[in-house]
Design a protein around this motif. Sequence first.
Motif, PDB file in Angstrom:
ATOM      1  N   LEU A 386       0.827  -1.199   0.000  1.00 59.12           N
ATOM      2  CA  LEU A 386       0.000   0.000   0.000  1.00 59.12           C
ATOM      3  C   LEU A 386       0.866   1.256   0.000  1.00 59.12           C
ATOM      4  CD1 LEU A 386      -2.713  -0.963   2.656  1.00 59.12           C
ATOM      5  CD2 LEU A 386      -3.062  -0.712   0.191  1.00 59.12           C
ATOM      6  N   PRO A 387       0.576   2.216  -0.852  1.00 58.72           N
ATOM      7  CA  PRO A 387       1.291   3.491  -0.798  1.00 58.72           C
ATOM      8  C   PRO A 387       1.153   4.134   0.581  1.00 58.72           C
ATOM      9  CG  PRO A 387       0.005   3.330  -2.821  1.00 58.72           C
ATOM     10  CD  PRO A 387      -0.391   2.170  -1.971  1.00 58.72           C
ATOM     11  N   ILE A 388       2.191   4.814   1.019  1.00 61.20           N
ATOM     12  CA  ILE A 388       2.202   5.397   2.359  1.00 61.20           C
ATOM     13  C   ILE A 388       1.041   6.364   2.557  1.00 61.20           C
ATOM     14  CG2 ILE A 388       3.479   6.972   3.867  1.00 61.20           C
ATOM     15  CD1 ILE A 388       6.044   5.660   2.905  1.00 61.20           C
ATOM     16  N   GLN A 389       0.735   7.163   1.557  1.00 66.39           N
ATOM     17  CA  GLN A 389      -0.332   8.148   1.717  1.00 66.39           C
ATOM     18  C   GLN A 389      -1.693   7.478   1.900  1.00 66.39           C
ATOM     19  OE1 GLN A 389      -0.506  11.116  -1.363  1.00 66.39           O
ATOM     20  NE2 GLN A 389      -1.706  12.526  -0.108  1.00 66.39           N
ATOM     21  N   TYR A 394      -6.231   6.082   5.490  1.00 65.06           N
ATOM     22  CA  TYR A 394      -7.016   5.046   6.174  1.00 65.06           C
ATOM     23  C   TYR A 394      -6.907   5.191   7.691  1.00 65.06           C
ATOM     24  CZ  TYR A 394      -8.572   0.403   7.620  1.00 65.06           C
ATOM     25  OH  TYR A 394      -9.227  -0.638   8.235  1.00 65.06           O
ATOM     26  N   ARG A 395      -5.713   5.463   8.179  1.00 69.75           N
ATOM     27  CA  ARG A 395      -5.502   5.621   9.618  1.00 69.75           C
ATOM     28  C   ARG A 395      -6.273   6.836  10.150  1.00 69.75           C
ATOM     29  NH1 ARG A 395      -0.508   5.210   9.307  1.00 69.75           N
ATOM     30  NH2 ARG A 395       0.043   7.415   9.171  1.00 69.75           N
ATOM     31  N   GLU A 396      -6.227   7.946   9.415  1.00 67.41           N
ATOM     32  CA  GLU A 396      -6.924   9.159   9.846  1.00 67.41           C
ATOM     33  C   GLU A 396      -8.443   8.957   9.857  1.00 67.41           C
ATOM     34  OE1 GLU A 396      -5.718  11.968  11.078  1.00 67.41           O
ATOM     35  OE2 GLU A 396      -3.706  11.119  10.975  1.00 67.41           O
ATOM     36  N   VAL A 419      -9.708   4.426  -0.166  1.00 63.03           N
ATOM     37  CA  VAL A 419      -9.171   4.193  -1.509  1.00 63.03           C
ATOM     38  C   VAL A 419      -9.595   5.304  -2.459  1.00 63.03           C
ATOM     39  CG1 VAL A 419      -9.212   2.660  -3.506  1.00 63.03           C
ATOM     40  CG2 VAL A 419      -8.987   1.703  -1.215  1.00 63.03           C
ATOM     41  N   VAL A 420     -10.868   5.715  -2.406  1.00 62.90           N
ATOM     42  CA  VAL A 420     -11.337   6.780  -3.286  1.00 62.90           C
ATOM     43  C   VAL A 420     -10.658   8.099  -2.940  1.00 62.90           C
ATOM     44  CG1 VAL A 420     -13.348   8.170  -3.922  1.00 62.90           C
ATOM     45  CG2 VAL A 420     -13.516   5.678  -3.862  1.00 62.90           C
ATOM     46  N   ASP A 421     -10.518   8.394  -1.654  1.00 62.47           N
ATOM     47  CA  ASP A 421      -9.790   9.607  -1.255  1.00 62.47           C
ATOM     48  C   ASP A 421      -8.380   9.600  -1.827  1.00 62.47           C
ATOM     49  OD1 ASP A 421     -11.876  10.724   0.159  1.00 62.47           O
ATOM     50  OD2 ASP A 421     -11.134  10.116   2.134  1.00 62.47           O
ATOM     51  N   TYR A 422      -7.737   8.452  -1.788  1.00 66.57           N
ATOM     52  CA  TYR A 422      -6.369   8.363  -2.293  1.00 66.57           C
ATOM     53  C   TYR A 422      -6.330   8.569  -3.808  1.00 66.57           C
ATOM     54  CZ  TYR A 422      -1.790   6.569  -3.539  1.00 66.57           C
ATOM     55  OH  TYR A 422      -0.529   6.447  -4.060  1.00 66.57           O
ATOM     56  N   ILE A 423      -7.234   7.937  -4.532  1.00 63.91           N
ATOM     57  CA  ILE A 423      -7.279   8.106  -5.986  1.00 63.91           C
ATOM     58  C   ILE A 423      -7.462   9.575  -6.346  1.00 63.91           C
ATOM     59  CG2 ILE A 423      -8.676   7.619  -8.044  1.00 63.91           C
ATOM     60  CD1 ILE A 423      -9.132   4.810  -6.931  1.00 63.91           C
ATOM     61  N   CYS A 424      -8.232  10.292  -5.532  1.00 67.65           N
ATOM     62  CA  CYS A 424      -8.532  11.700  -5.825  1.00 67.65           C
ATOM     63  C   CYS A 424      -7.420  12.659  -5.446  1.00 67.65           C
ATOM     64  CB  CYS A 424      -9.835  12.114  -5.142  1.00 67.65           C
ATOM     65  SG  CYS A 424     -11.298  11.393  -5.910  1.00 67.65           S
ATOM     66  N   TRP A 450       7.398   6.792  -6.776  1.00 63.10           N
ATOM     67  CA  TRP A 450       7.121   8.134  -6.255  1.00 63.10           C
ATOM     68  C   TRP A 450       6.194   8.078  -5.047  1.00 63.10           C
ATOM     69  CZ3 TRP A 450       1.919   8.310  -6.395  1.00 63.10           C
ATOM     70  CH2 TRP A 450       1.290   7.467  -7.307  1.00 63.10           C
ATOM     71  N   PHE A 451       5.697   6.881  -4.706  1.00 63.60           N
ATOM     72  CA  PHE A 451       4.630   6.754  -3.724  1.00 63.60           C
ATOM     73  C   PHE A 451       5.087   6.155  -2.410  1.00 63.60           C
ATOM     74  CE2 PHE A 451       4.599   3.368  -6.887  1.00 63.60           C
ATOM     75  CZ  PHE A 451       4.902   2.265  -6.102  1.00 63.60           C
ATOM     76  N   SER A 452       6.400   5.953  -2.240  1.00 64.19           N
ATOM     77  CA  SER A 452       6.873   5.297  -1.023  1.00 64.19           C
ATOM     78  C   SER A 452       7.664   6.265  -0.169  1.00 64.19           C
ATOM     79  CB  SER A 452       7.753   4.102  -1.395  1.00 64.19           C
ATOM     80  OG  SER A 452       8.833   4.498  -2.206  1.00 64.19           O
TER      81      SER A 452
END
Length: 452
Positions: A386-389, A394-396, A419-424, A450-452
């Motif tokens: 899973l990408p860190i962001q 998800y944690r928040e 997941v949708v928040d991340y895609i956006c 670029w996502f780690s």
Amino acid sequence: MGNPRKWKRRHEKSEDDPFRTPYQRDRDRVLYSSAFRRLSGVAQVAAVNEQRVLHNRLTHSLKVAQLGRRLVQHLKQGDSAEAREFRKSFGINADVVETAGLVHDIGHPPFGHVSEPVLDACLRRAVGLEGFEGNAQSFRIVTKLARRRTEYAGLDLTRAALDAMLKYPRPRPRSADDLFTAPTWTDRRFGSKWGAYASELEDFRWARKGATSSLRSANAILMDWADDITYATHDIEDCFRAGLIPLHDLVSDRDRIARHARRRLGKLPDFEPALFDAGLDKVISRFGKITSSCWDTRQNRSAMNVITTANITDCVNAVSFAADPPHIAVDARCQYLVEALKELTWYYVIDKPSLAVMQEGQKRIVQSLYDRLRDCLTESPKSPRLPIQLRSIYRELGRDPDFDSAYRGSAEAREARAVVDYICVLTEAQAVDLDERLSGRSHSSMFGAWFS
């Protein structure tokens, strides 16, 4: 600055700034946010990696903001004490409208509107979620997802700025029958969509405190009209530059364009074909200054500037004060003119196979990205895949009492929303790259991640 309640913030209680008003600080906060910068990687109509220099969501938003400021300046003309008091009571403010213009598209997913039905279907399948709406996602980003302080979520914009960005000031109605409440489509007081998720209901209520029902604020009407004008003018310029709209020869297609528009717009409340035809004829007459299909001639570029200036001038002058709340009106004939401008893009570009085929592929990318990320998250929220962001989002969500209350602690809702928040928060290039990596089709290495 007008009503002091309007420049309050929900979290910060003091405005210790000797040279900026609270509304100017709003504008600066948006400009310095990564959520706003991301819009340079989201398309307006054409892909952002085109060799031609075309508009993207960021340049579109900058123009909406600039034009919104000019609309306020237009309304503030006149020096009588009565006129000044009349304007002041409505709370219109150039900085507020400009900020709303900057953030109005900040929640757009990669590939823009084409991704919205895909994400809507994904969220609707999750227990308790009301689906996806780009305007509600924009409100969610500025109130929850964007971060500037550890003490609170969001950008903590003023009440006036949040109210001004609410083009559709209501949560999702219970039925589709409740979505459109305006007696005529040219009535700018109402919107046909919705603008806030249940998880941001407290922020929404705070922003709308003292507002009248589902009426847009005066500032929101001005921002929305600036959005329409900007979209209608610069998309034509881009499509002509790309050789897609034959502005030099519209006369031969005039009747077909009009029939296409009636099929697209005929269901709007109180739509008048005669007014549309008058707007279309005015548009075609103005584009008669274009002498050939080639954008790059000096004559055509100069002519396009003259035509765009004339169209924008008409649209600015179409705004006036009205007796009924929220006291802003837009001349109906000019709204038909803008729809005629939009129709050129619909007829020649949007409703064509070349764009439809590309959009089908974009939908598949978004669906694939959602499915793969959701599977990884369901398997383990701590998965290194899973990408860190995404893990952070998800944690928040697990710590957000508003989300927990709105969706009754549903684990399924939390996963889907994360997941949708991340895609956006992805650009289009990032979405494509991540999907290729997750599906095993990428030729990139771990060193290009670029996502780690």
